[in-house]
Structure formats: C-alpha cells, structure tokens
Scaffold this motif. Structure first.
Motif, mmCIF file in Angstrom:
data_model
loop_
_atom_site.group_PDB
_atom_site.id
_atom_site.type_symbol
_atom_site.label_atom_id
_atom_site.label_comp_id
_atom_site.label_asym_id
_atom_site.label_seq_id
_atom_site.Cartn_x
_atom_site.Cartn_y
_atom_site.Cartn_z
ATOM 1 N N PHE A 1 1.377 10.556 -14.600
ATOM 2 C CA PHE A 1 2.137 9.308 -14.509
ATOM 3 C C PHE A 1 3.632 9.590 -14.580
ATOM 4 O O PHE A 1 4.096 10.327 -15.435
ATOM 5 C CB PHE A 1 1.728 8.383 -15.667
ATOM 6 C CG PHE A 1 2.468 7.084 -15.715
ATOM 7 C CD1 PHE A 1 2.118 6.048 -14.879
ATOM 8 C CD2 PHE A 1 3.507 6.896 -16.608
ATOM 9 C CE1 PHE A 1 2.790 4.841 -14.928
ATOM 10 C CE2 PHE A 1 4.194 5.693 -16.667
ATOM 11 C CZ PHE A 1 3.832 4.662 -15.823
ATOM 12 N N SER A 2 4.373 9.003 -13.634
ATOM 13 C CA SER A 2 5.833 9.061 -13.688
ATOM 14 C C SER A 2 6.373 7.691 -13.317
ATOM 15 O O SER A 2 5.745 6.942 -12.572
ATOM 16 C CB SER A 2 6.387 10.131 -12.745
ATOM 17 O OG SER A 2 6.138 9.775 -11.405
ATOM 18 N N VAL A 3 7.528 7.368 -13.855
ATOM 19 C CA VAL A 3 8.111 6.052 -13.623
ATOM 20 C C VAL A 3 9.602 6.186 -13.326
ATOM 21 O O VAL A 3 10.283 7.035 -13.895
ATOM 22 C CB VAL A 3 7.857 5.121 -14.841
ATOM 23 C CG1 VAL A 3 8.531 5.642 -16.080
ATOM 24 C CG2 VAL A 3 8.264 3.699 -14.562
ATOM 25 N N THR A 4 10.076 5.369 -12.379
ATOM 26 C CA THR A 4 11.488 5.326 -12.027
ATOM 27 C C THR A 4 11.956 3.888 -12.174
ATOM 28 O O THR A 4 11.383 2.977 -11.553
ATOM 29 C CB THR A 4 11.707 5.777 -10.563
ATOM 30 O OG1 THR A 4 11.128 7.067 -10.395
ATOM 31 C CG2 THR A 4 13.186 5.821 -10.228
ATOM 32 N N TYR A 5 12.968 3.666 -13.002
ATOM 33 C CA TYR A 5 13.473 2.314 -13.261
ATOM 34 C C TYR A 5 14.601 1.962 -12.313
ATOM 35 O O TYR A 5 15.414 2.804 -11.954
ATOM 36 C CB TYR A 5 13.979 2.199 -14.700
ATOM 37 C CG TYR A 5 12.866 2.264 -15.723
ATOM 38 C CD1 TYR A 5 12.161 1.126 -16.071
ATOM 39 C CD2 TYR A 5 12.516 3.472 -16.313
ATOM 40 C CE1 TYR A 5 11.129 1.186 -16.996
ATOM 41 C CE2 TYR A 5 11.493 3.538 -17.235
ATOM 42 C CZ TYR A 5 10.802 2.392 -17.576
ATOM 43 O OH TYR A 5 9.779 2.457 -18.477
ATOM 44 N N SER A 6 14.661 0.697 -11.960
ATOM 45 C CA SER A 6 15.765 0.136 -11.203
ATOM 46 C C SER A 6 16.381 -0.938 -12.095
ATOM 47 O O SER A 6 15.771 -1.981 -12.342
ATOM 48 C CB SER A 6 15.256 -0.482 -9.897
ATOM 49 O OG SER A 6 16.314 -1.130 -9.234
ATOM 50 N N GLY A 7 17.543 -0.672 -12.610
ATOM 51 C CA GLY A 7 18.155 -1.564 -13.593
ATOM 52 C C GLY A 7 17.774 -1.128 -14.995
ATOM 53 O O GLY A 7 17.119 -0.111 -15.198
ATOM 54 N N GLY B 1 1.304 8.198 -9.779
ATOM 55 C CA GLY B 1 0.439 9.144 -10.458
ATOM 56 C C GLY B 1 -0.688 9.522 -9.520
ATOM 57 O O GLY B 1 -0.736 9.068 -8.373
ATOM 58 N N ASP B 2 -1.592 10.337 -10.017
ATOM 59 C CA ASP B 2 -2.748 10.708 -9.200
ATOM 60 C C ASP B 2 -3.526 9.442 -8.843
ATOM 61 O O ASP B 2 -3.979 8.715 -9.729
ATOM 62 C CB ASP B 2 -3.663 11.669 -9.958
ATOM 63 C CG ASP B 2 -3.013 13.018 -10.181
ATOM 64 O OD1 ASP B 2 -1.896 13.244 -9.686
ATOM 65 O OD2 ASP B 2 -3.629 13.848 -10.873
ATOM 66 N N ASP B 3 -3.646 9.157 -7.575
ATOM 67 C CA ASP B 3 -4.430 8.022 -7.070
ATOM 68 C C ASP B 3 -3.933 6.660 -7.521
ATOM 69 O O ASP B 3 -4.698 5.691 -7.527
ATOM 70 C CB ASP B 3 -5.913 8.176 -7.447
ATOM 71 C CG ASP B 3 -6.496 9.468 -6.907
ATOM 72 O OD1 ASP B 3 -6.162 9.828 -5.765
ATOM 73 O OD2 ASP B 3 -7.281 10.107 -7.633
ATOM 74 N N ILE C 1 0.238 -0.364 -4.657
ATOM 75 C CA ILE C 1 0.301 0.354 -3.387
ATOM 76 C C ILE C 1 -0.952 1.210 -3.218
ATOM 77 O O ILE C 1 -1.595 1.172 -2.171
ATOM 78 C CB ILE C 1 1.584 1.205 -3.319
ATOM 79 C CG1 ILE C 1 2.818 0.290 -3.416
ATOM 80 C CG2 ILE C 1 1.612 2.044 -2.043
ATOM 81 C CD1 ILE C 1 4.133 1.016 -3.656
ATOM 82 N N LYS C 2 -1.295 1.976 -4.264
ATOM 83 C CA LYS C 2 -2.488 2.817 -4.252
ATOM 84 C C LYS C 2 -3.296 2.528 -5.503
ATOM 85 O O LYS C 2 -2.696 2.300 -6.553
ATOM 86 C CB LYS C 2 -2.092 4.308 -4.263
ATOM 87 C CG LYS C 2 -1.815 4.896 -2.925
ATOM 88 C CD LYS C 2 -1.412 6.371 -2.905
ATOM 89 C CE LYS C 2 -1.832 7.268 -3.997
ATOM 90 N NZ LYS C 2 -1.370 8.642 -3.871
ATOM 91 N N PRO C 3 -4.560 2.547 -5.500
ATOM 92 C CA PRO C 3 -5.474 2.891 -4.418
ATOM 93 C C PRO C 3 -5.702 1.744 -3.422
ATOM 94 O O PRO C 3 -6.191 1.970 -2.325
ATOM 95 C CB PRO C 3 -6.763 3.245 -5.143
ATOM 96 C CG PRO C 3 -6.740 2.418 -6.382
ATOM 97 C CD PRO C 3 -5.285 2.324 -6.755
ATOM 98 N N PHE C 4 -5.355 0.506 -3.823
ATOM 99 C CA PHE C 4 -5.495 -0.647 -2.931
ATOM 100 C C PHE C 4 -4.184 -1.408 -2.901
ATOM 101 O O PHE C 4 -3.540 -1.578 -3.928
ATOM 102 C CB PHE C 4 -6.593 -1.604 -3.425
ATOM 103 C CG PHE C 4 -7.936 -0.959 -3.600
ATOM 104 C CD1 PHE C 4 -8.711 -0.640 -2.508
ATOM 105 C CD2 PHE C 4 -8.415 -0.673 -4.866
ATOM 106 C CE1 PHE C 4 -9.951 -0.042 -2.665
ATOM 107 C CE2 PHE C 4 -9.659 -0.072 -5.042
ATOM 108 C CZ PHE C 4 -10.421 0.241 -3.935
ATOM 109 N N ASP C 5 -3.808 -1.898 -1.741
ATOM 110 C CA ASP C 5 -2.621 -2.728 -1.617
ATOM 111 C C ASP C 5 -2.942 -4.116 -2.162
ATOM 112 O O ASP C 5 -3.990 -4.678 -1.862
ATOM 113 C CB ASP C 5 -2.184 -2.829 -0.146
ATOM 114 C CG ASP C 5 -0.860 -3.552 -0.011
ATOM 115 O OD1 ASP C 5 0.109 -3.137 -0.678
ATOM 116 O OD2 ASP C 5 -0.796 -4.531 0.756
#
Length: 174
Positions: A68-74, A87-89, A112-116
């Motif tokens: 798991f990785s996270v990127t913040y906007s704000g 993250g994986d899947d 987005i993944k695994p289902f939109d």
C-alpha cells in the motif's frame, strides 16, 4: 454415483436460482453503516476523523492492501483535498466533498482497481451522553454482478467497519 450427481445438480440449480433472484430483486442502491460510542468528546474524536491523513491511521481497508502506498493532494483536511492509493490489485482515490468541523467528514471514493466504481462515504459525529457516537456510512450503486455478491459485501463491510471503528475508539480514548 447417481445420488452424488443429483446433489451436485441440485446445488448448481440453487446457485442459478439465487443469482437470478438477486439480479432481479436486490436494489442497485447499496447502503451500509456501522456506529460505535467513543468515551471522548467530539473535538478529540475529530482529531482522528477530520482529515484524510488522520483517517488513514485507523482505516482498515488500507491495512488489507499489500504494498500500500498513498499520495496526498493538499493537506487532507479541506474541501477538494484528496489522496490516491495504490497497492497490489487495488487502486483508487478519495476526495473530501463535505466538512462540518467536529461533526461530519464526507468523501467521494473512486475505485480504479480491481473494479471501476464510485461510492460516497461519511463519518458523522454526534454527542452521546459523555461520549461521541461515530457513524461510518458508505453508499454506492451495485452492478448486476455485485448484486449477487451483496450478502458477502455486507459480511465484509461489517468486519472491516467494526475493525476500523474499534481502532478509532482505541486511538481516541487514549
């Protein structure tokens, strides 16, 4: 051998009948919520629920995702602030759509993944005696295949929301 084939045939028939009933009878609108009372004032609980960064310290879903990785906007605490996880899947985004300090954090989820898919989530704080009742909700629209899996979704949501609210309770009551 014939008895075994009959049993297998009956099981397959029951699965097909259930799938048809689920597709026709279950609503496409999905709502799940779970609450916990925390022995702390709203202001203290809000410190752990009022921003995306605080939310990610007790969020049970991110703990389930490998790599798991996270990127913040704000900063994660204002309208429009968001984060993107990967993250994986699993991949998606969560954006703040509503903030009422010490009362409510509303977000929009885009999977987005695994289902939109999309969902709305709320964390609502209300006074409860000397403590704070925290209600966590999620709403989304189920496609046909997801209708079939609704009972499994309810079971998983109950487990995950219970774990997350339990972790939140431990943090806020320190």
């Amino acid at each position: 051998m014939k008895t075994l084939l009959k049993i297998i045939g009956i099981i397959i028939l029951l699965v097909v009948v259930y799938a048809i009933i689920a597709m026709l009878a279950f609503s496409k609108d999905y709502h799940y919520e779970k609450s916990v009372v925390i022995n702390a004032p709203k202001e203290k609980v809000w410190q752990h629920t009022g921003s995306l960064k605080a939310y990610n310290t007790w969020d049970p879903f991110s703990k389930e995702i490998k790599n798991f990785s996270v990127t913040y906007s704000g900063d994660g605490e204002k309208m429009g602030d968001s984060y993107h996880w990967k993250g994986d899947d699993s991949e998606g985004e969560q954006t703040i759509t509503e903030i009422v300090p010490n009362e409510k954090l509303g977000t929009q989820l885009h999977f987005i993944k695994p289902f939109d898919g999309n969902a709305k989530s709320n964390i609502i704080l209300t006074p409860d005696g000397n403590g704070t009742k925290v209600t966590w909700t999620i709403d989304n629209e189920l496609n046909t295949m997801m209708k079939i899996m609704k009972p499994m979704m309810d079971h998983n949501m109950d487990k995950m929301f219970g774990q997350g609210l339990g972790d939140l309770k431990k943090l806020a009551e320190k």
